[in-house]
Write a protein that holds these residues in place. Structure first.
Motif, PDB file in Angstrom:
ATOM      1  N   VAL A   7      31.551 101.194  71.228  1.00 52.60           N
ATOM      2  CA  VAL A   7      31.217 101.971  70.162  1.00 52.60           C
ATOM      3  C   VAL A   7      30.526 101.097  68.952  1.00 52.60           C
ATOM      4  CG1 VAL A   7      33.046 103.701  70.697  1.00 52.60           C
ATOM      5  CG2 VAL A   7      33.467 101.722  69.324  1.00 52.60           C
ATOM      6  N   GLY A   8      29.987 101.888  67.918  1.00 54.35           N
ATOM      7  CA  GLY A   8      29.542 101.233  66.717  1.00 54.35           C
ATOM      8  C   GLY A   8      28.280 100.496  66.773  1.00 54.35           C
ATOM      9  N   GLY A   9      27.237 100.687  67.910  1.00 51.79           N
ATOM     10  CA  GLY A   9      25.994  99.909  67.805  1.00 51.79           C
ATOM     11  C   GLY A   9      25.974  98.585  68.191  1.00 51.79           C
ATOM     12  N   THR A  23      38.551 105.648  74.121  1.00 52.32           N
ATOM     13  CA  THR A  23      37.797 106.837  74.543  1.00 52.32           C
ATOM     14  C   THR A  23      36.272 106.660  74.007  1.00 52.32           C
ATOM     15  OG1 THR A  23      38.256 108.042  72.427  1.00 52.32           O
ATOM     16  CG2 THR A  23      39.861 108.353  74.317  1.00 52.32           C
ATOM     17  N   SER A  24      35.404 107.433  74.662  1.00 54.18           N
ATOM     18  CA  SER A  24      33.886 107.630  74.315  1.00 54.18           C
ATOM     19  C   SER A  24      33.919 108.016  72.991  1.00 54.18           C
ATOM     20  CB  SER A  24      33.251 108.574  75.366  1.00 54.18           C
ATOM     21  OG  SER A  24      31.952 108.663  75.066  1.00 54.18           O
ATOM     22  N   THR A  28      40.242 104.401  68.302  1.00 51.36           N
ATOM     23  CA  THR A  28      41.280 103.633  68.406  1.00 51.36           C
ATOM     24  C   THR A  28      40.861 102.548  69.389  1.00 51.36           C
ATOM     25  OG1 THR A  28      42.592 105.763  68.634  1.00 51.36           O
ATOM     26  CG2 THR A  28      43.542 103.863  69.939  1.00 51.36           C
ATOM     27  N   HIS A  29      41.231 101.494  69.035  1.00 47.96           N
ATOM     28  CA  HIS A  29      40.907 100.198  69.568  1.00 47.96           C
ATOM     29  C   HIS A  29      41.738  99.417  70.244  1.00 47.96           C
ATOM     30  CE1 HIS A  29      36.865 100.606  67.480  1.00 47.96           C
ATOM     31  NE2 HIS A  29      37.528 100.771  66.360  1.00 47.96           N
ATOM     32  N   ASP A  38      39.580  95.953  83.686  1.00 49.87           N
ATOM     33  CA  ASP A  38      39.046  96.947  82.887  1.00 49.87           C
ATOM     34  C   ASP A  38      37.694  97.291  83.252  1.00 49.87           C
ATOM     35  OD1 ASP A  38      41.659  97.009  81.594  1.00 49.87           O
ATOM     36  OD2 ASP A  38      41.035  95.249  80.281  1.00 49.87           O
ATOM     37  N   ASP A  39      37.352  98.482  83.429  1.00 45.65           N
ATOM     38  CA  ASP A  39      36.275  99.049  83.463  1.00 45.65           C
ATOM     39  C   ASP A  39      35.438  99.275  82.087  1.00 45.65           C
ATOM     40  OD1 ASP A  39      36.428  99.427  86.354  1.00 45.65           O
ATOM     41  OD2 ASP A  39      37.303 101.475  86.044  1.00 45.65           O
ATOM     42  N   VAL A  40      34.121  99.078  82.186  1.00 48.89           N
ATOM     43  CA  VAL A  40      33.633  98.966  80.814  1.00 48.89           C
ATOM     44  C   VAL A  40      32.593  99.943  80.718  1.00 48.89           C
ATOM     45  CG1 VAL A  40      34.044  96.750  79.830  1.00 48.89           C
ATOM     46  CG2 VAL A  40      31.943  97.088  81.139  1.00 48.89           C
ATOM     47  N   VAL A  41      32.454 100.884  79.820  1.00 52.31           N
ATOM     48  CA  VAL A  41      31.278 101.868  79.839  1.00 52.31           C
ATOM     49  C   VAL A  41      30.499 101.814  78.425  1.00 52.31           C
ATOM     50  CG1 VAL A  41      30.953 104.497  80.054  1.00 52.31           C
ATOM     51  CG2 VAL A  41      32.612 103.516  81.298  1.00 52.31           C
TER      52      VAL A  41
END
Length: 119
Positions: A7-9, A23-24, A28-29, A38-41
């Motif tokens: 998130v956040g550019g 979450t997308s 919440t970090h 961990d999967d990264v999206v």
């Protein structure tokens, strides 16, 4: 095992308190950057309305990697760092993979890389 959403550019891979969320588009970090489990999206909620750069500024890890849902140009850059992949990697064709170091595939099982022509 968890799923981490960018998130956040633009920002650094290690900035888990700013750029990784549970979450997308979430705020919440997690308490750490992604691990080998961990999967990264990266998706349409990863940028701030324009292209963005993910700087690999430290050794990074992830299980699967998927950025096919980004709606802007994503650039991966850095300087002499390693990104360790412990799962499959799927890259959107418009992704710019700069010179950040090495993307190393780890573990004893076969991995699938779907580059869609990204360079």
């Amino acid at each position: 095992m968890a799923t981490f959403y960018w998130v956040g550019g633009s920002g650094n891979w290690s900035d888990f308190a700013v750029h990784w969320a549970t979450t997308s588009g979430g705020s919440t970090h997690p308490a750490n950057a992604p691990t080998s489990a961990d999967d990264v999206v990266f998706d349409a909620n990863s940028d701030t309305g324009s292209g963005f750069t993910v700087t690999i500024n430290t050794t990074g890890n992830h299980a699967s990697f998927d950025n096919t849902a980004v709606d802007q140009v994503m650039t991966m850059s850095g300087s002499n760092q390693t990104l360790n992949a412990y799962g499959n990697v799927t890259i959107k064709s418009t992704t710019v993979i700069g010179t950040f170091g090495t993307w190393r595939f780890q573990g004893a099982t076969s991995k699938t890389i779907t580059s869609n022509g990204a360079v």
